[in-house]
Design an enzyme around this catalytic site. Sequence first.
Site, mmCIF file in Angstrom:
data_model
loop_
_atom_site.group_PDB
_atom_site.id
_atom_site.type_symbol
_atom_site.label_atom_id
_atom_site.label_comp_id
_atom_site.label_asym_id
_atom_site.label_seq_id
_atom_site.Cartn_x
_atom_site.Cartn_y
_atom_site.Cartn_z
ATOM 1 N N LYS A 76 0.851 -1.199 0.000
ATOM 2 C CA LYS A 76 0.000 0.000 0.000
ATOM 3 C C LYS A 76 0.885 1.248 0.000
ATOM 4 C CE LYS A 76 -3.899 1.974 2.646
ATOM 5 N NZ LYS A 76 -4.779 1.764 3.808
ATOM 6 N N SER A 152 -9.735 1.787 2.948
ATOM 7 C CA SER A 152 -8.862 2.572 2.098
ATOM 8 C C SER A 152 -7.839 1.736 1.334
ATOM 9 C CB SER A 152 -8.123 3.611 2.946
ATOM 10 O OG SER A 152 -7.267 2.975 3.874
ATOM 11 N N SER A 176 -9.866 -0.726 7.044
ATOM 12 C CA SER A 176 -9.371 -0.530 5.680
ATOM 13 C C SER A 176 -8.756 -1.736 4.994
ATOM 14 C CB SER A 176 -8.353 0.598 5.656
ATOM 15 O OG SER A 176 -9.037 1.808 5.557
HETATM 16 N N1 GLN Z 1 -13.243 3.992 6.611
HETATM 17 C C1 GLN Z 1 -12.515 4.386 7.769
HETATM 18 C C2 GLN Z 1 -12.109 5.838 7.664
HETATM 19 O O1 GLN Z 1 -12.351 6.430 6.649
HETATM 20 C C3 GLN Z 1 -11.331 3.504 7.992
HETATM 21 C C4 GLN Z 1 -10.107 3.895 7.254
HETATM 22 C C5 GLN Z 1 -8.919 3.038 7.578
HETATM 23 O O2 GLN Z 1 -9.034 1.975 8.190
HETATM 24 N N2 GLN Z 1 -7.745 3.522 7.175
HETATM 25 O O3 GLN Z 1 -11.561 6.390 8.568
#
Ligand code: GLN
Length: 487
Positions: A76, A152, A176
């Site tokens: 990532k 994400s 994410s």
């Molecule tokens: N969807 C969550 C957010 O937008 C989790 C994001 C993540 O785990 N990086 O904060």
Amino acid sequence: MSTVNKDAIVDVVASNLVSSANLIANIEQKSEQIKNENKEYNAFITQATKEQLIAEVEALSTNKNGVLFGVPIAIKDNIAVKEMRMTCASKMLENFDHPLYDATVVKKLKAAGAIIMGKANMDEFAMGASNETSYFGPVKNAWNTDYVSGGSSGGSAVAVATGSVYMALGTDTGGSVRQPAAFNNIVGMKPTYGRVSRFGVTAFASSLDQVGICTRTVADNAKTLEVIAGFDDYDATSSHISVPKYSALLEVNLSGKKIAVFKEFLSEGVSEEVRRVVDEAIAIYIALGATVEIISMPHLKYVVPAYYIVAPSEASSNLARFDGIHYGYRSPNAKTLEEIYTMSRAEGFGTEVRKRLLMGTYFLNHSAYDAYYIQAAKLRRLIDADFQKVFESFDIILGPTTPTPAFKFGESQKNPVDAYLHDICTIPANLIGLPAISVPGGFTKKDNLPVGIQLIGKPYDEVGVYQFAYAFEQKTHYHAYAKKGGQ
Ligand code: GLN
């Protein structure tokens, strides 16, 4: 039903060991595949150059013993790989071409023989759940390109789901890794907070962030965790607890094991189709000998508000370093010092990031701190106590990974509050640091989209989480369905 030919990591390693010609051919083929598939899915922000791949392969010639010998993987784009551009999917870091060192996890993967094929697309600074906030454009769902990949770590999940790579690292602050895993019919694991070093990982919310693993199978996932887990001198939050050989401990008899299912994870807001998949999973575990009990967890309704106070607050502090001076984009229009800060940040960050930084700065403000941040910290304690109590009587918690399957592009932007609420099933594991996995659980009847089943375990009991996941996978084989195949 059609199935996909899924070389597990062990098979790839075996093929690479036959000859260096095999190894090179395998890498070349994957590199070509990524180039072609990226036009459709946009899963990679940066692909390793030919020279970089040659250097990686050459570095392997002295070490043929690595458990990931020659295995193509993706990282990532918020995890540092030396000399490979790292953008965090932001204009702020669009031109950060030369990271000076490898993140500890990357170092370990390289030492185990993995080949890094490139940097995976993501929501900007890991803020989002659809991969639509990336400065480099959204990632499309591997199963159906009309739908979002999830986020994400959308790029990581899709790169694995399409077969471009056999493993991809993501990060999981509120779901994410697990959420895009669920949306793309793959396995996504978030280990216990502290299990894996975060040195070299761009911080989003430091009390929640953890590196996670995307793979096609539970066995591949366990093998990877063996490589990346463990204490790191460079990360004071990493744990000294010894790392078991997860991949050798997957098989277990589930009779007598006790599973809890939260009533709240099966109620309002959870789609009928997802409920049906969870019911089927419950029946499978009962057939495997486990007992299942539906219990109530009243504090669950507070997890989303608590998360959306803690995460933006910590982000507002962590992202202060991107100020147009230390790092990243500097506005060409700024004329004063003040303007360098304000204009660089206003122009360098996208809308979602700016929104969160504003919220976080407000929550940490002297007049608001007690009313928000402290309350959220207290809620975390309450939720933690609830979970500890559950684990006195149960081995694992089962539920859906997400309340609905993947949604179409643009839908989550229509109502941001609903989009935040969508994280309800994944956030608890981050708020209290528990290990949790999403495994392919079946498909919706209406649109034939994948649905994920989530298993949440006791602290540092990744073994237990993998065992429950493996038993389910071996019984159902949903992971083996070809993309767009389904039922
Ligand atoms: N969807 C969550 C957010 O937008 C989790 C994001 C993540 O785990 N990086 O904060």
